[in-house]
Design an enzyme around this catalytic site. Structure first.
Site, PDB file in Angstrom:
ATOM      1  N   ALA A  37       0.763  -1.232  -0.536  1.00 19.60           N
ATOM      2  CA  ALA A  37      -0.044  -0.176  -0.232  1.00 19.60           C
ATOM      3  C   ALA A  37       0.840   0.897   0.032  1.00 19.60           C
ATOM      4  O   ALA A  37       1.756   1.121   0.085  1.00 19.60           O
ATOM      5  CB  ALA A  37      -0.982  -0.222   1.109  1.00 19.60           C
ATOM      6  N   GLU A  64       4.327  -5.694   7.082  1.00 21.59           N
ATOM      7  CA  GLU A  64       3.817  -4.596   8.037  1.00 21.59           C
ATOM      8  C   GLU A  64       3.581  -4.729   9.323  1.00 21.59           C
ATOM      9  O   GLU A  64       3.705  -3.325   9.380  1.00 21.59           O
ATOM     10  CB  GLU A  64       1.599  -4.983   7.756  1.00 21.59           C
ATOM     11  CG  GLU A  64       1.201  -4.758   6.309  1.00 21.59           C
ATOM     12  CD  GLU A  64       1.320  -5.481   5.450  1.00 21.59           C
ATOM     13  OE1 GLU A  64       2.400  -6.377   5.599  1.00 21.59           O
ATOM     14  OE2 GLU A  64       0.738  -5.909   4.733  1.00 21.59           O
TER      15      GLU A  64
HETATM   16  C1  3H9 Z   1       1.220  -2.257   3.635  1.00 20.54           C
HETATM   17  O1  3H9 Z   1       1.069  -3.079   2.384  1.00 20.54           O
HETATM   18  C2  3H9 Z   1      -0.478  -1.901   4.205  1.00 20.54           C
HETATM   19  C3  3H9 Z   1      -1.624  -3.704   2.760  1.00 20.54           C
HETATM   20  O2  3H9 Z   1      -1.759  -4.579   4.416  1.00 20.54           O
HETATM   21  C4  3H9 Z   1      -2.395  -2.749   3.157  1.00 20.54           C
HETATM   22  C5  3H9 Z   1      -4.232  -2.194   4.285  1.00 20.54           C
HETATM   23  C6  3H9 Z   1      -5.006  -2.273   3.718  1.00 20.54           C
HETATM   24  N1  3H9 Z   1       4.498   3.990  -0.032  1.00 20.54           N
HETATM   25  O3  3H9 Z   1      13.003   1.872   0.211  1.00 20.54           O
HETATM   26  P1  3H9 Z   1      13.328   3.077  -1.480  1.00 20.54           P
HETATM   27  C7  3H9 Z   1       9.006   4.922  -1.641  1.00 20.54           C
HETATM   28  S1  3H9 Z   1       2.002  -1.204   4.076  1.00 20.54           S
HETATM   29  C8  3H9 Z   1       5.037   4.354  -0.072  1.00 20.54           C
HETATM   30  O4  3H9 Z   1      14.754   3.717  -1.141  1.00 20.54           O
HETATM   31  P2  3H9 Z   1      14.696   0.587  -2.845  1.00 20.54           P
HETATM   32  C9  3H9 Z   1       9.975   5.001  -0.416  1.00 20.54           C
HETATM   33  O5  3H9 Z   1      10.447   6.054   0.411  1.00 20.54           O
HETATM   34  C10 3H9 Z   1       3.117  -1.495   2.908  1.00 20.54           C
HETATM   35  N2  3H9 Z   1       6.545   4.807  -0.623  1.00 20.54           N
HETATM   36  O6  3H9 Z   1      14.046   1.693  -2.566  1.00 20.54           O
HETATM   37  C11 3H9 Z   1      11.653   5.772  -1.221  1.00 20.54           C
HETATM   38  O7  3H9 Z   1      11.487   7.305  -1.696  1.00 20.54           O
HETATM   39  P3  3H9 Z   1      12.215   8.305  -1.706  1.00 20.54           P
HETATM   40  C12 3H9 Z   1       3.966  -2.877   3.114  1.00 20.54           C
HETATM   41  C13 3H9 Z   1       6.855   3.739  -0.653  1.00 20.54           C
HETATM   42  O8  3H9 Z   1      14.757  -0.028  -3.647  1.00 20.54           O
HETATM   43  C14 3H9 Z   1      11.565   5.487  -3.263  1.00 20.54           C
HETATM   44  O9  3H9 Z   1      10.319   4.191  -2.992  1.00 20.54           O
HETATM   45  N3  3H9 Z   1       5.259  -2.458   2.571  1.00 20.54           N
HETATM   46  C15 3H9 Z   1       7.002   2.838  -0.392  1.00 20.54           C
HETATM   47  O10 3H9 Z   1      16.150   0.280  -1.356  1.00 20.54           O
HETATM   48  C16 3H9 Z   1      12.256   3.188  -2.982  1.00 20.54           C
HETATM   49  O11 3H9 Z   1      12.673   2.799  -2.035  1.00 20.54           O
HETATM   50  C17 3H9 Z   1       6.286  -2.615   2.975  1.00 20.54           C
HETATM   51  O12 3H9 Z   1       6.587  -1.761   4.053  1.00 20.54           O
HETATM   52  C18 3H9 Z   1       5.785   2.800  -0.181  1.00 20.54           C
HETATM   53  N4  3H9 Z   1       4.847   1.292   0.108  1.00 20.54           N
HETATM   54  O13 3H9 Z   1      13.600  -1.075  -1.792  1.00 20.54           O
HETATM   55  C19 3H9 Z   1       6.977  -2.796   1.525  1.00 20.54           C
HETATM   56  N5  3H9 Z   1       7.779   1.778  -0.627  1.00 20.54           N
HETATM   57  O14 3H9 Z   1      13.441   8.553  -2.709  1.00 20.54           O
HETATM   58  C20 3H9 Z   1       8.170  -1.197   1.924  1.00 20.54           C
HETATM   59  C21 3H9 Z   1       9.025   2.382  -0.963  1.00 20.54           C
HETATM   60  O15 3H9 Z   1      10.826   9.811  -2.247  1.00 20.54           O
HETATM   61  N6  3H9 Z   1       9.400  -0.854   0.992  1.00 20.54           N
HETATM   62  N7  3H9 Z   1       8.816   4.389  -1.143  1.00 20.54           N
HETATM   63  O16 3H9 Z   1      13.247   8.378  -0.971  1.00 20.54           O
HETATM   64  C22 3H9 Z   1      10.778  -0.974   1.129  1.00 20.54           C
HETATM   65  O17 3H9 Z   1      10.329  -2.235   1.805  1.00 20.54           O
HETATM   66  C23 3H9 Z   1      11.435  -1.106  -0.065  1.00 20.54           C
HETATM   67  O18 3H9 Z   1      10.570  -0.009  -0.636  1.00 20.54           O
HETATM   68  C24 3H9 Z   1      11.525  -1.995  -1.471  1.00 20.54           C
HETATM   69  C25 3H9 Z   1      13.017  -1.489  -2.747  1.00 20.54           C
HETATM   70  C26 3H9 Z   1      12.219  -2.519  -0.100  1.00 20.54           C
HETATM   71  C27 3H9 Z   1      10.706  -2.046  -1.893  1.00 20.54           C
END
Ligand code: 3H9
Length: 708
Positions: free
Chosen positions: A63, A130
């Site tokens: 999300a 999450e």
């Molecule tokens: C969820 O899904 C709840 C559900 O159950 C539904 C409920 C109804 N949203 O980390 P990076 C941004 S909760 C918004 O540097 P990487 C991040 O801030 C979610 N933004 O890249 C960054 O922005 P900026 C569950 C996001 O390659 C840019 O993207 N999911 C999100 O090192 C690049 O990110 C997670 O917790 C997001 N979900 O790593 C996954 N994700 O460039 C969270 C990233 O402006 N994300 N951004 O600073 C991650 O673990 C890592 O970002 C990922 C990529 C491994 C995907």
């Protein structure tokens, strides 16, 4: 369909592609675009099956986390509302195959599980992270995952959030097939096969095989609850994640989803999730350095050199080897070198024994480490990290030597934790190349590096240090040069208050218990024992001349050191330790020494409340942190928060000291600081920034916004 979601056809298979870079988060418009595509597919008789795939580098990473803040602050009244859309995917009468590359995390995996089948490239990752944001899966994850993978796997994934590699997910039943080669082509072929089979699409919510054995379910839930107790002290989300998985075993799907939603909202609106979301964005925010262009050319780090084979030097060397960077490992004598190398080997072997590294990986990493007792080959190094004894004269001598044997463009970094980086730089003719890389102990484990910018450190050296931190799997935090830099300067205040509280009447174990219960990894006195009380004793002696006449200083720790009690390594410090054990045992002699010392100094002892312990220790961090911000030594309050969470065991679910102060309310914190100033004098002089923010009803988060 829309810019975010496109619908194309490959013969009789429809292809839904999500295009929401960088991580294809389920931002507004994405779920709706998927639903519209599904509706179109339903109506199109020429379509027999569909594939859902992510454009760019990944499938859906979850999300959109930014949307949660809008919900909790009341700026958005509608929930993320994914469930009805996922039901539309699942109810599609034509098989929908999800094709996964990169990461299918959170809502991404939940979307994948609402599809009828899942295929993935072998290096894809799936997960329900999450709980790392203080929430639980909120779109059926806790209900569909146990139906695919069983209760034990689902509870573990939802409660701890660690990513699961595709081959493991295949074995668990989360994924149906691994695709080597072209993912889309493989997924389209798989979808066509499903359509041709004539079988009705398989709905995850209807599966019962893996959740029908109640005894097995109970066992899985009990194991998960046990693990949560051990690994997630004080956290709400992991507990609720297991409760929600339990609901999947007891309730029909729709009711289970309703239960999950109830728990999801409870977690989302808690202070814990707000703090942990702050930490998620904080980890990314600290990489952004105002004044340094995003496209600042970097110095390429192909080869490194570390000077000093002690605990820190060895740990730093391992970091480079772990990142695949060849590294020279220098000591002054063969004996010291062998000793240092022996410790590195022992550390790697322990990781192999725990199954977290293969023997081959260990051998490959060791092969990248080149031990040496000379400066030969230092001209090949792009960076040199000095990690010798904390003594200015020695460091200056080494920097002067290193300058002669390195290329002019090499970065010259010092791992000093306290010494003046500008003075170290003054021993070279290239102060622009000099910077502090303060690793935390154990350096191969702790995820933070305090990057200490000298007066003359160049932009290229700073930007490279920040990028290099990420490559070393660390978070670099840029700070200015002052005594103790940001982390230890604040920690000094915190430790001091802890010791004053002892002199005024608190017990050693009481102070530690209060901070441990707050969520700190360890209490301040136990930390002293772990780090070695002699270390701060030596630093105190070195900086004695800076003490102001008449200023109150802690009186007991020096006396403990004089007794040879340096902490865990000598079997005793503030506490006693049995041989081979890290379990602290209160020591009656220390308690007596504290009482006698207080009496001699005329300190009136009294009952100290737990509340006072918490306020005096934590607000001392906040007040000093505010001074540091005004002095520009930390860029933003969030930098301090991240440093404390990653380097000092501050609980992530409290968001760091500055965030915590915001949640208490800065007016309340400021009033207490004023009260402490009246009681204890000058040391509690309120930071002007704290006063200003408190009086204007603002927060440290507001202060950070002015720095964007
Ligand atoms: C969820 O899904 C709840 C559900 O159950 C539904 C409920 C109804 N949203 O980390 P990076 C941004 S909760 C918004 O540097 P990487 C991040 O801030 C979610 N933004 O890249 C960054 O922005 P900026 C569950 C996001 O390659 C840019 O993207 N999911 C999100 O090192 C690049 O990110 C997670 O917790 C997001 N979900 O790593 C996954 N994700 O460039 C969270 C990233 O402006 N994300 N951004 O600073 C991650 O673990 C890592 O970002 C990922 C990529 C491994 C995907």
């Amino acid at each position: 369909m829309s810019e975010l979601v496109s619908l194309t056809k490959d013969g009789d298979v429809a292809v839904i592609t999500i295009n929401n870079p960088p991580v294809n988060a389920l931002s507004p418009g994405v779920p709706e675009g998927i639903a519209e595509s599904i509706a179109a597919i339903q109506k199109d008789d020429s379509v027999k099956a569909a594939v859902l795939i992510g454009g760019g580098r990944t499938f859906i990473a979850g999300a959109d986390i930014k949307e949660f803040g809008k919900m909790t602050s009341g700026k958005k009244d509608r929930g993320v509302g994914l469930n009805p859309i996922l039901a539309e995917i699942e109810d599609c009468t034509k098989p929908v195959v999800c094709a996964i590359h990169g990461t299918a995390f959170g809502g991404g995996l939940e979307t994948a599980m609402a599809c009828h089948y899942r295929v993935a490239v072998p290096n894809a990752l799936v997960g329900q992270p999450e709980c790392k944001l203080g929430i639980i899966p909120g779109a059926g994850g806790t209900q569909r995952l146990p139906r695919l993978a069983g209760v034990a796997v689902a509870a573990e994934m939802c409660a701890f959030g660690d990513p699961v590699p595709a081959p493991k997910a295949l074995a668990a039943g989360i994924i149906d097939k691994l695709i080597e080669g072209d993912l889309l082509a493989g997924a389209v072929a798989f979808a066509r096969e499903q359509a041709a089979s004539g079988k009705a699409p398989r709905k995850t919510r209807d599966l019962t095989d893996k959740i029908s054995n109640q005894a097995e379910n109970e066992k899985g839930l009990a194991a998960a609850r046990d693990a949560v107790k051990k690994r997630s002290r004080g956290l709400l989300a992991p507990k609720r994640a297991v409760d929600a998985v339990e609901a999947a075993t007891k309730l029909p799907f729709e009711q289970g989803v309703a239960k999950e939603e109830e728990y999801f909202k409870e977690c989302l609106f808690s202070d814990q999730s707000k703090a942990m979301i702050h930490v998620f964005f904080g980890e990314r925010a600290v990489a952004k350095i105002p004044g340094i262009a995003k496209d600042q050319p970097l110095i390429e780090i192909k080869r490194a050199a570390v000077i000093g084979g002690g605990t820190m030097g060895g740990g730093i060397t391992m970091n480079y080897a772990n990142a695949g960077i060849p590294v020279l490992f220098k000591e002054v004598s063969q004996e010291a070198l062998d000793k240092g190398l022996g410790i590195i080997k022992k550390n790697y072997a322990a990781t192999v024994a725990k199954g977290r590294l293969t023997q081959k990986q260990m051998d490959d990493r060791l092969a990248l480490i080149e031990p040496t007792i000379t400066y030969d080959k230092f001209n090949e190094a792009d960076i040199v990290v000095e990690a010798v004894f904390e003594e200015m004269a020695l460091k200056k001598k080494i920097f002067a030597e290193v300058e002669k044997v390195t290329r002019p463009d090499a970065i010259l970094a010092s791992n000093t934790s306290t010494l003046n980086i500008d003075e170290i730089a003054s021993s070279t003719s290239r102060p622009k190349q000099v910077i502090g890389h303060h690793f935390f102990s154990p350096a191969n484990v702790m995820r933070v590096i305090e990057i200490v910018r000298g007066k003359q450190s160049s932009d290229a050296v700073i930007a490279t240090s920040m990028a290099l931190s990420k490559k070393l799997n660390k978070v670099g935090i840029l700070v200015g040069n002052c005594r103790g830099f940001v982390g230890n300067r604040m920690f000094h205040e915190y430790q001091r208050e802890a010791q004053f509280l002892l002199e005024e009447g608190a017990k050693v174990e009481q102070v530690d218990a209060v901070l441990y219960d707050y969520g700190m990894a360890m209490g301040p006195l136990a930390v002293g024992d772990l780090a070695g009380l002699d270390v701060s004793w030596r630093i105190r002696k070195e900086f004695k001349h800076l003490e102001k006449p008449g200023e109150r200083v802690p009186l007991v720790s020096d006396q403990i050191c004089e007794q040879g009690r340096y902490g865990q390594k000598t079997g005793g410090g503030w506490y006693d330790y049995e041989p081979g054990s890290r379990n602290p045992i209160p020591n009656a002699g220390v308690a007596k020494l504290i009482e006698e010392t207080a009496a001699k100094a005329g300190i009136k002892r009294r009952e100290i409340s737990n509340e006072e312990i918490l306020e005096r220790t934590l607000y001392s961090l906040v007040n000093e942190g505010a001074k540091i911000l005004s002095e520009g030594l930390a860029l933003r309050a969030v930098d301090i928060d991240m440093l404390y969470i990653l380097g000092y065991g501050f609980p992530a679910h409290r968001g760091g000291p500055m965030w915590y102060a915001d949640t208490v309310g800065l007016k309340k914190v400021y009033d207490k600081v004023c009260e402490f100033e009246k009681q204890h004098g000058e040391l509690w002089k309120p930071a002007p920034l704290l006063k200003q923010l408190a009086e204007s009803g603002q927060t440290f988060a507001d202060f950070d916004k002015t720095k964007e």
